[in-house]
Motif scaffolding. Structure first.
Motif, mmCIF file in Angstrom:
data_model
loop_
_atom_site.group_PDB
_atom_site.id
_atom_site.type_symbol
_atom_site.label_atom_id
_atom_site.label_comp_id
_atom_site.label_asym_id
_atom_site.label_seq_id
_atom_site.Cartn_x
_atom_site.Cartn_y
_atom_site.Cartn_z
ATOM 1 N N THR A 236 0.886 -1.317 -0.034
ATOM 2 C CA THR A 236 0.041 0.029 0.215
ATOM 3 C C THR A 236 0.674 1.284 0.097
ATOM 4 O OG1 THR A 236 -0.103 -0.127 2.279
ATOM 5 C CG2 THR A 236 -2.045 -1.235 1.217
ATOM 6 N N ARG A 237 2.096 1.167 0.172
ATOM 7 C CA ARG A 237 3.022 2.345 0.163
ATOM 8 C C ARG A 237 2.623 3.403 0.981
ATOM 9 N NH1 ARG A 237 5.016 2.914 -6.059
ATOM 10 N NH2 ARG A 237 3.061 3.702 -6.228
ATOM 11 N N PRO A 238 2.481 3.364 2.108
ATOM 12 C CA PRO A 238 1.906 4.402 2.965
ATOM 13 C C PRO A 238 2.825 5.774 3.103
ATOM 14 C CG PRO A 238 2.907 2.935 4.379
ATOM 15 C CD PRO A 238 2.794 2.304 3.165
ATOM 16 N N PHE A 389 -2.966 -1.041 6.548
ATOM 17 C CA PHE A 389 -3.261 -0.524 4.993
ATOM 18 C C PHE A 389 -3.203 0.912 5.233
ATOM 19 C CE2 PHE A 389 -6.036 1.383 1.911
ATOM 20 C CZ PHE A 389 -5.817 0.513 0.734
ATOM 21 N N MET A 390 -3.768 1.456 6.290
ATOM 22 C CA MET A 390 -4.007 3.035 6.454
ATOM 23 C C MET A 390 -3.142 3.344 7.461
ATOM 24 S SD MET A 390 -5.922 5.689 5.286
ATOM 25 C CE MET A 390 -6.336 7.192 5.600
ATOM 26 N N SER A 690 -7.190 6.096 0.851
ATOM 27 C CA SER A 690 -5.886 5.800 0.235
ATOM 28 C C SER A 690 -5.941 4.538 -0.296
ATOM 29 C CB SER A 690 -4.875 5.738 1.528
ATOM 30 O OG SER A 690 -4.493 7.031 2.023
ATOM 31 N N GLN A 691 -6.840 4.318 -1.339
ATOM 32 C CA GLN A 691 -7.306 3.111 -2.036
ATOM 33 C C GLN A 691 -6.017 2.744 -2.863
ATOM 34 O OE1 GLN A 691 -10.564 3.550 -4.749
ATOM 35 N NE2 GLN A 691 -9.594 5.606 -5.762
#
Length: 711
Positions: A236-238, A389-390, A690-691
């Protein structure tokens, strides 16, 4: 050995067949295509800024029009090299502020819609939107399903105005598609071959008989849990979301750390004259209107009290991570690094919790099922893998609190397996300390402290049974001593955070939520129990929305202020569905309604299972009454349903001991696998914050085309 080689060979042949003839069907069917010579006319909404390089200037006329009549279109090849969509970011995220500057995302994703007609539809129509990625060649070939000849064929670029994209040449029609290999498919093939090779061993060790075998199972489960959490974070590359964030709260902990290091509790950001002059600065509509008129700015989703900005997030993560990092390096710590570290800790603790539950009450449950339940717990404690994810500021206090709470329950579970002695008292006291520390993270989770007397019940009650001379009074005293051993450390550990509240807001029990500058005045929340039906549906039972194309799951549609036919204001955010949709093992708790299941286990199993489920619902109601319901709030009580579901599975399985084929274990295995699959699928779902389509379009596109046969 020969049978293992044979199984691997069969699996390999099947995988090769699928790769060559199924997923590369377009390679074979397009071999005889002959490219059509066409002239592509560029619409006025595309500004050419280089060789085959364009900028979108007008959304309505950003087109590529194929100038040729009467052709049959089998496919279109759009040789995309890269696409950069315009984004914005905080100008200086190292200090509190709201000013943003423009930047490019560099994500390589180009969205298009094709407008065409065919023999059955004389008027040209827009087909569904699709997307291309410069690093995923398969996405650049679009298979058309048109009858007869087409007299119009136009590509509409639907990416936002300002998007710059580069092609390696003109788009072409009816181009043979090359043979393509997808990394995701290769990974799936390797998993299939691995299970083909290890299936006999799994069957042979279905019931682990030695401590070594059980240890290997749990070590393997822990490794897989850590890999799952790490994979979600890196996929997800935060850091990309943080780089292009324009949301000031995304940097809240960094700013708190700088303020504390500077010697004060408030944020170093000037409060606007408009905000100070307002009779009620917590009225969102009035606040927005006043600042639009004055041209001043303010910090949304922060606490405003007595002329200063504060944070309502728990301060403990700031003290443990952000302040030390700032002092040691002089730089701000990115929150996703904290979430990754604690996400791994939480995964290990969740697996440990499940292991201890089985060790105490379900040691005879087959080890593969225990391992599956452990992996399912990793997903259930953070439904939709939300925290990993977030990985923003909002996830930090939740994952911190969860790590403390689950850690405390593990300590109590470990103590319940011991005789009372020095180690026993140390473990339950440490559990109490962790509960108290959680006051500095996520206070509602402290409800878990009430699990302690239930978990420790056997250690108390069992010893009393062995010594019949003990009186009822002695039993009560033992209970009180254990309660004191948990409560006193909890209170002592919580005192610094209560003092922190007193220093900032003049009250030991005010954490700042009442003074939050958010979408509504937090002091004017009404509704009471009328909200509970919506809470049960949204927080527990609601499925995610289903769509007809990849990724097939999307968030539940909603409006910002309403829910169902609730005649009042009910703040909501994009919801991904209820906890039991993402962690269906919780449905096993329904088995406790059967008397035979309840009688199959000791009373403390049923009491702990029911208490966990009731507390989970209680936390859900608290969240809805105090604030609202968002997907991240499901993590506040997911661990409680892990406990309730696991114990219910143990009880159900115990009630079927006289049967050879236990329905409970089959259902449990299915629900655990379903939990894992849904967790993986949730990473790709659209509509969530942040899909993946935005943060890692290459991975999203690669997954979208991986198992497409007819595209």
């Amino acid at each position: 050995m020969n049978s293992t080689i044979k199984r691997c060979a069969i699996a390999l042949i099947l995988c090769l067949f699928c790769e060559v003839f199924v997923f590369n069907l377009a390679f074979w069917t397009s071999r005889n295509y002959e490219p059509v010579q066409t002239t592509v006319s560029v619409g006025e909404g595309l500004e050419q800024i280089g060789d085959f390089t364009y900028r979108v200037t007008d959304a309505d006329t950003a087109t590529l029009d194929f100038q040729r009549d009467d052709i049959h279109v089998d496919n279109v090849h759009i040789p995309l090299v890269n696409a950069d969509a315009p984004r914005a970011r905080m100008e200086d995220p190292s200090h509190p502020g709201t000013k943003t500057v423009g930047t490019a995302s560099g994500n390589g994703l180009l969205k298009i819609r094709i407008e065409t007609n065919d023999a059955g539809h004389s008027a040209a129509k827009l087909l569904p939107e699709t997307s291309l990625n410069g690093k995923v060649p398969q996405s650049q070939w679009i298979r058309m399903r048109l009858a007869g000849q087409s007299t119009a064929f136009v590509i509409h670029v639907t990416s936002p105005v300002g998007t710059v994209f580069q092609l390696s040449g003109e788009p072409q029609l009816n181009v043979p598609r090359p043979f393509m290999v997808n990394p995701i498919r290769i990974a799936v093939y390797l998993i299939i071959i691995f299970f083909a090779a290890s299936a006999p061993r799994l069957r042979r060790h279905w019931v682990a008989t030695t401590d070594r075998e059980r240890a290997l199972y749990w070590i393997g489960t822990s490794v897989l849990g850590v890999l799952l959490v790490g994979a979600v974070t890196f996929i997800t590359r935060p850091w990309e979301s943080l780089r292009t964030s324009t949301w000031p709260p995304d940097f809240e902990y960094q700013w708190i750390a700088r303020s504390i290091v500077s010697g004060h509790t408030w944020l170093d950001y000037p409060v606007s004259d408009t905000l100070q002059a307002m009779a009620n600065p917590y009225d969102n509509d009035a606040r927005i209107a006043a600042h639009q008129q004055s041209g001043e700015t303010y910090l949304i989703d922060f606490v405003y009290f007595n002329g200063h900005y504060y944070s309502y997030f728990g301060v403990l993560p700031c003290v443990l991570f952000f302040i030390p990092y700032l002092l040691l390096t002089g730089n701000d710590l990115a929150p996703w690094k904290v979430v990754l570290l604690l996400g791994i800790v939480l995964a290990l603790l969740s697996i440990t919790l499940v292991r201890l539950l089985f060790k105490r009450w379900g040691a005879n449950v087959p080890m593969p099922l225990q391992a599956l339940a452990g992996l399912a717990a990793v997903c259930a404690v953070q439904p939709t893998m939300y925290l990993s994810f977030m990985s923003t500021i909002y996830a930090v206090p939740i994952v911190s609190g969860l790590s403390l709470i689950v850690g405390a329950i593990c300590l109590w579970m470990k103590a319940s397996l011991l005789e009372r002695g020095k180690l026993y008292w140390v473990l339950i006291a440490l559990g109490g300390v962790l509960i108290g520390l959680n006051v500095g993270c996520r206070p509602p989770m402290c409800i878990a402290v009430f699990l302690a007397p239930i978990i420790l019940f056997r250690a108390i009650d069992g010893q009393d049974r062995r010594s019949r001379k003990r009186s009822i009074g002695r039993t009560v005293r033992i209970w009180l001593i254990n309660a004191f051993a948990v409560a006193l450390p909890s209170l002592l550990a919580a005192l610094p955070f209560l003092w922190w509240n007193k220093v900032r807001f003049g009250s030991y029990t005010e954490f700042g939520a009442a003074y939050q500058l958010t979408g509504h005045d937090m002091r004017a929340t009404v509704g009471g129990i009328a909200r509970f039906p919506y809470a049960i549906w949204q927080g527990l039972l609601s499925p995610a929305s289903v769509r007809e194309s990849f990724p097939f799951l999307t968030v539940v549609s909603n409006t910002p202020y309403f829910a169902g036919d609730y005649q009042g204001f009910y703040g909501v955010e994009p919801r991904a569905g209820g906890l039991l949709f993402w962690a269906p093992l919780g449905f096993v708790a329904l088995a406790l309604l059967v008397k035979r299941v309840r009688k199959a286990v000791d009373r403390d199993v049923v009491v702990l299972a029911v208490a966990s489920l009731v507390m989970g619902v209680a936390v859900l109601f608290i969240d809805v009454l105090v604030a609202t319901l968002t997907t991240r709030y499901l993590s506040d009580f997911g661990y409680l349903f892990v406990i309730g579901g696991t114990l219910s599975l143990i009880a159900w399985g115990r009630s079927e001991e006289q049967f050879d084929n236990r329905v409970a274990y089959r259902v449990g295995a299915f629900l655990c696998l379903l939990t894992l699959l849904l967790a993986i699928g949730s990473v790709f779902m659209t509509g969530r914050y942040s899909q993946l389509m935005d943060t890692n379009p290459e991975m999203f596109t690669m997954a979208r085309v991986a198992f497409s046969v007819f595209a």
